[in-house]
Design an enzyme around this catalytic site. Structure first.
Site, short mmCIF file in Angstrom:
data_model
loop_
_atom_site.label_atom_id
_atom_site.label_comp_id
_atom_site.label_asym_id
_atom_site.label_seq_id
_atom_site.Cartn_x
_atom_site.Cartn_y
_atom_site.Cartn_z
N ARG A 128 0.85 -1.20 0.00
CA ARG A 128 0.00 0.00 0.00
C ARG A 128 0.88 1.25 0.00
O ARG A 128 1.04 1.93 1.01
CB ARG A 128 -0.96 -0.05 1.18
CG ARG A 128 -2.07 -1.04 0.91
CD ARG A 128 -3.26 -0.92 1.82
NE ARG A 128 -4.40 -1.62 1.24
CZ ARG A 128 -5.46 -1.98 1.92
NH1 ARG A 128 -5.56 -1.70 3.20
NH2 ARG A 128 -6.46 -2.60 1.33
N GLN A 133 -1.20 2.23 -5.97
CA GLN A 133 -2.64 2.37 -5.74
C GLN A 133 -3.48 1.83 -6.89
O GLN A 133 -4.53 1.23 -6.66
CB GLN A 133 -2.98 3.84 -5.48
CG GLN A 133 -2.56 4.32 -4.10
CD GLN A 133 -2.94 5.78 -3.87
OE1 GLN A 133 -3.32 6.50 -4.79
NE2 GLN A 133 -2.83 6.22 -2.63
N ASP A 136 -3.89 -2.00 -6.57
CA ASP A 136 -4.33 -2.51 -5.28
C ASP A 136 -5.69 -3.18 -5.40
O ASP A 136 -6.74 -2.56 -5.22
CB ASP A 136 -4.38 -1.35 -4.27
CG ASP A 136 -4.68 -1.82 -2.85
OD1 ASP A 136 -4.98 -3.02 -2.67
OD2 ASP A 136 -4.64 -0.97 -1.94
N SER A 139 -8.13 -3.22 -2.28
CA SER A 139 -8.92 -2.00 -2.12
C SER A 139 -10.06 -1.96 -3.13
O SER A 139 -11.19 -1.55 -2.80
CB SER A 139 -8.03 -0.77 -2.26
OG SER A 139 -7.16 -0.65 -1.16
N TYR A 235 -1.15 -2.32 6.03
CA TYR A 235 -2.31 -3.13 6.40
C TYR A 235 -2.46 -3.15 7.92
O TYR A 235 -1.51 -2.98 8.67
CB TYR A 235 -2.17 -4.55 5.85
CG TYR A 235 -2.21 -4.61 4.35
CD1 TYR A 235 -3.42 -4.64 3.68
CD2 TYR A 235 -1.03 -4.61 3.60
CE1 TYR A 235 -3.47 -4.69 2.29
CE2 TYR A 235 -1.06 -4.65 2.21
CZ TYR A 235 -2.29 -4.68 1.57
OH TYR A 235 -2.33 -4.71 0.19
#
Length: 390
Positions: A128, A133, A136, A139, A235
């Site tokens: 992360r 991003q 990911d 997410s 996390y």
């Protein structure tokens, strides 16, 4: 090089790894694409949509594995333990496999891919960091899960979400409490707010207060010392039994005053922390509802049962499993784009380079050229960590 997309075998897994709209991006990288016939059908992507974009369909998954240099899946190894041995046998040396592998929950199944001389990357292990991003997938799927959790609740509750002023009188808004303000929690807050509920949320990370308020929810502050609540990968990490015991005592009053509680607290590779005890459930108003998004790993509610709906103390507790697969079209679109962005790091002009000096690639790679290269997985196996049942 050829990218292969097999159909998913897990019961209820309706997602597909790559959607037709992203095929041109693969071809722009110099890659060809083959897809198992029917792989995208359950997500709303018929074979014809792939063929229109230059994809070859093949009759069986054996053909996909035989032809592909890169295999893209949603679930493999520990994320699909029922088919892990059969799928592993189809892999060949030098192939690249990218999927959810559940390496922290089933480290030996993920590590066993090394026997085939392949390189395997776990989408759960994408770090992360800001540069990652767009890759990911956790997410992306959490966004879907948070949204769907509220819809399940709205369809199951004995009351409506919004305040209504009618000729017959005023209907007060439902009160919603979201525990955990990560991606899933924030999406749940936003969705519940859009439906007209009065929403509040709690997270051990006080820093997310502004994010909670930005989606229209009230942040619940509890007098607890949390210290560092994230690992170096961004996390959540376990905070200890004493902390959770104090947290439950302080949270009991908040839980009792809400009509709906949505829990989202998960620790990678660990059973879900119990945040709501049976005693707390007994203190809720009759007709209240709990939707436990951590059900697959034991649940945040002591009474949760994965993939079941139970009623205790006149409170309904829903433990849905794999919610993203229940919205397969959009979930597949998001996951597909995550994979495309990851591949852009490794493929140039049709040539694949697995650069282990790149943090994103290094942290997400479990096995490479037949060896377990993930320090986290080696530590779990070396420590004799028991393999949990999926």
């Amino acid at each position: 090089m050829i990218v292969g997309i097999p159909a998913e075998l897990v019961s209820g897994e309706d997602r597909v790894a790559i959607v037709p709209a992203d095929v041109p991006a693969l071809m722009k990288m110099g890659l060809q694409v083959v897809v198992e016939a029917g792989a995208g059908m359950r997500a709303g992507f018929p074979d014809a949509a792939y063929v229109e974009r230059g994809v070859r369909t093949v009759a069986s998954r054996t053909d996909v594995y035989a032809q592909a240099d890169i295999v893209l899946k949603v679930r493999a190894a520990g994320a699909d333990p029922g088919h892990a041995d059969k799928e592993r046998a189809m892999l060949r040396p030098q192939q690249l496999l990218i999927a959810f592998l559940e390496p922290l929950w089933e480290p030996r199944l993920a590590a066993s891919l090394a026997e085939r001389g392949v390189t395997a990357m776990a989408m759960e292990l994408i770090p992360r960091i800001s540069r990652a991003q767009s890759m990911d997938a956790l997410s992306s799927m959490a966004t879907v899960a948070g949204y769907k959790a509220v819809l399940i609740a709205a369809a199951s509750m004995p009351r409506m979400f919004p305040m209504l002023m009618t000729a017959a009188g005023t209907v007060t808004p439902a009160r919603v409490f979201v525990i955990g303000a990560g991606v899933a929690g924030l999406q749940a807050c936003a969705t519940a707010k859009r439906l007209g509920a009065r929403v509040e949320a709690y997270d051990v990370r006080a820093a997310v207060k502004e994010q909670v308020e930005s989606v229209g929810a009230k942040f619940v502050e509890l007098p607890l010392e949390t210290g560092s609540s994230e690992d170096k990968g961004g996390y959540a990490k376990a905070l200890g039994d004493d902390f959770y015991e104090r947290q439950r005592k302080l949270m009991a009053e908040v839980v009792a005053r809400n009509d709906l509680v949505i829990t989202t607290a998960a620790i990678p590779g660990k059973p879900s922390p119990v945040l709501i005890t049976a005693e707390m459930v007994a203190g809720m108003q009759p007709g209240s509802l709990i939707v436990d998004l951590a059900a697959e790993r034991g649940g945040n509610c002591e009474l949760t049962r994965s993939d079941q709906i139970i009623v205790a103390h006149n409170v309904t507790i829903i433990g849905p499993g794999n919610l993203p697969a229940t919205v397969p079209n959009h979930a597949s679109q998001l996951y597909s784009r995550n994979l495309i962005n990851l591949l852009r790091l490794m493929v140039k002009d049709g040539k694949l380079t697995v650069n282990m000096d790149d943090e994103i690639i290094r942290e997400s790679t479990v096995v490479h050229d037949g060896k377990v290269v993930s320090a986290r997985i080696n530590d779990l196996i070396g420590a004799g960590t028991p393999v949990a049942s999926s």
